[in-house]
Design a protein around this motif. Sequence first.
Motif, PDB file in Angstrom:
ATOM      1  N   LEU A 287     -15.425 -62.176  55.413  1.00 57.97           N
ATOM      2  CA  LEU A 287     -14.980 -60.792  55.763  1.00 57.97           C
ATOM      3  C   LEU A 287     -14.329 -60.237  54.318  1.00 57.97           C
ATOM      4  O   LEU A 287     -13.330 -60.981  54.028  1.00 57.97           O
TER       5      LEU A 287
ATOM      6  N   THR B 102     -22.690 -62.799  57.285  1.00 56.01           N
ATOM      7  CA  THR B 102     -22.962 -64.045  58.506  1.00 56.01           C
ATOM      8  C   THR B 102     -23.788 -65.010  57.892  1.00 56.01           C
ATOM      9  O   THR B 102     -24.681 -64.825  57.030  1.00 56.01           O
TER      10      THR B 102
ATOM     11  N   ALA C 206     -26.286 -65.718  52.357  1.00 59.43           N
ATOM     12  CA  ALA C 206     -25.951 -65.596  53.714  1.00 59.43           C
ATOM     13  C   ALA C 206     -27.257 -64.858  54.206  1.00 59.43           C
ATOM     14  O   ALA C 206     -28.097 -64.356  53.734  1.00 59.43           O
TER      15      ALA C 206
ATOM     16  N   LEU D  83     -11.810 -61.518  64.731  1.00 60.09           N
ATOM     17  CA  LEU D  83     -11.787 -62.316  63.795  1.00 60.09           C
ATOM     18  C   LEU D  83     -10.244 -62.723  63.573  1.00 60.09           C
ATOM     19  O   LEU D  83      -9.320 -61.859  63.518  1.00 60.09           O
TER      20      LEU D  83
ATOM     21  N   LEU E 121     -18.885 -57.871  55.963  1.00 55.23           N
ATOM     22  CA  LEU E 121     -19.073 -58.996  56.832  1.00 55.23           C
ATOM     23  C   LEU E 121     -20.529 -59.663  56.315  1.00 55.23           C
ATOM     24  O   LEU E 121     -21.552 -58.989  56.467  1.00 55.23           O
TER      25      LEU E 121
ATOM     26  N   TYR F 286     -12.286 -66.218  55.986  1.00 56.75           N
ATOM     27  CA  TYR F 286     -13.676 -67.011  55.940  1.00 56.75           C
ATOM     28  C   TYR F 286     -13.496 -67.720  57.095  1.00 56.75           C
ATOM     29  O   TYR F 286     -12.414 -68.578  57.282  1.00 56.75           O
TER      30      TYR F 286
ATOM     31  N   CYS G  89     -25.750 -59.012  55.596  1.00 58.30           N
ATOM     32  CA  CYS G  89     -24.377 -58.395  54.998  1.00 58.30           C
ATOM     33  C   CYS G  89     -24.378 -56.939  55.897  1.00 58.30           C
ATOM     34  O   CYS G  89     -25.444 -56.184  55.754  1.00 58.30           O
TER      35      CYS G  89
ATOM     36  N   HIS H   4     -17.704 -70.432  62.288  1.00 57.40           N
ATOM     37  CA  HIS H   4     -18.822 -69.312  62.325  1.00 57.40           C
ATOM     38  C   HIS H   4     -19.500 -68.945  61.200  1.00 57.40           C
ATOM     39  O   HIS H   4     -20.353 -68.345  61.119  1.00 57.40           O
ATOM     40  N   SER H   5     -19.393 -69.460  59.910  1.00 53.15           N
ATOM     41  CA  SER H   5     -19.906 -69.184  58.722  1.00 53.15           C
ATOM     42  C   SER H   5     -19.948 -67.711  58.392  1.00 53.15           C
ATOM     43  O   SER H   5     -20.837 -67.351  58.121  1.00 53.15           O
ATOM     44  N   THR H   6     -18.688 -66.916  58.325  1.00 52.71           N
ATOM     45  CA  THR H   6     -18.642 -65.785  58.324  1.00 52.71           C
ATOM     46  C   THR H   6     -17.687 -65.464  57.203  1.00 52.71           C
ATOM     47  O   THR H   6     -16.667 -66.208  57.093  1.00 52.71           O
TER      48      THR H   6
END
Length: 119
Positions: A24, A42, A94, A115, A40, A16, A97, A20-22
């Motif tokens: 995985l 986002t 999010a 990442l 992922l 996490y 996806c 980048h507020s992502t």
Amino acid sequence: MEKVIEWEREFQVWQYSVSHSTLLLRSVNVEGFETRIDVLFTAVELMHLQPYCARLEISEATSEEKGEILGDQLAAKIPGKLYLLNGGEGYVLARRCAWHEDLGDHHSPSKFGPLRGTE
């Protein structure tokens, strides 16, 4: 709720990124599978999930379900789709996806770019 995709294999929170507020999620070459799957999310705003799951089903909540789970005020205020994991055991709010399946292992780079932790 509308099912987006589902896999009958183990997944775990892999990374996490706050900056980048992502988020995985990854299923590496577990017993019986030759491939790796990266999922992922986002522009993550909220999440509630376990670090490990034996299977993964992703569904998109309706606006009514989003309001029931988050509360109507919060659901209206925060943008994004509410993705329900395994029938609502967890969720991720999010913008998007996406997923990718390949022959990589747990050290291979992700298709989603550099990442941290996925060289």
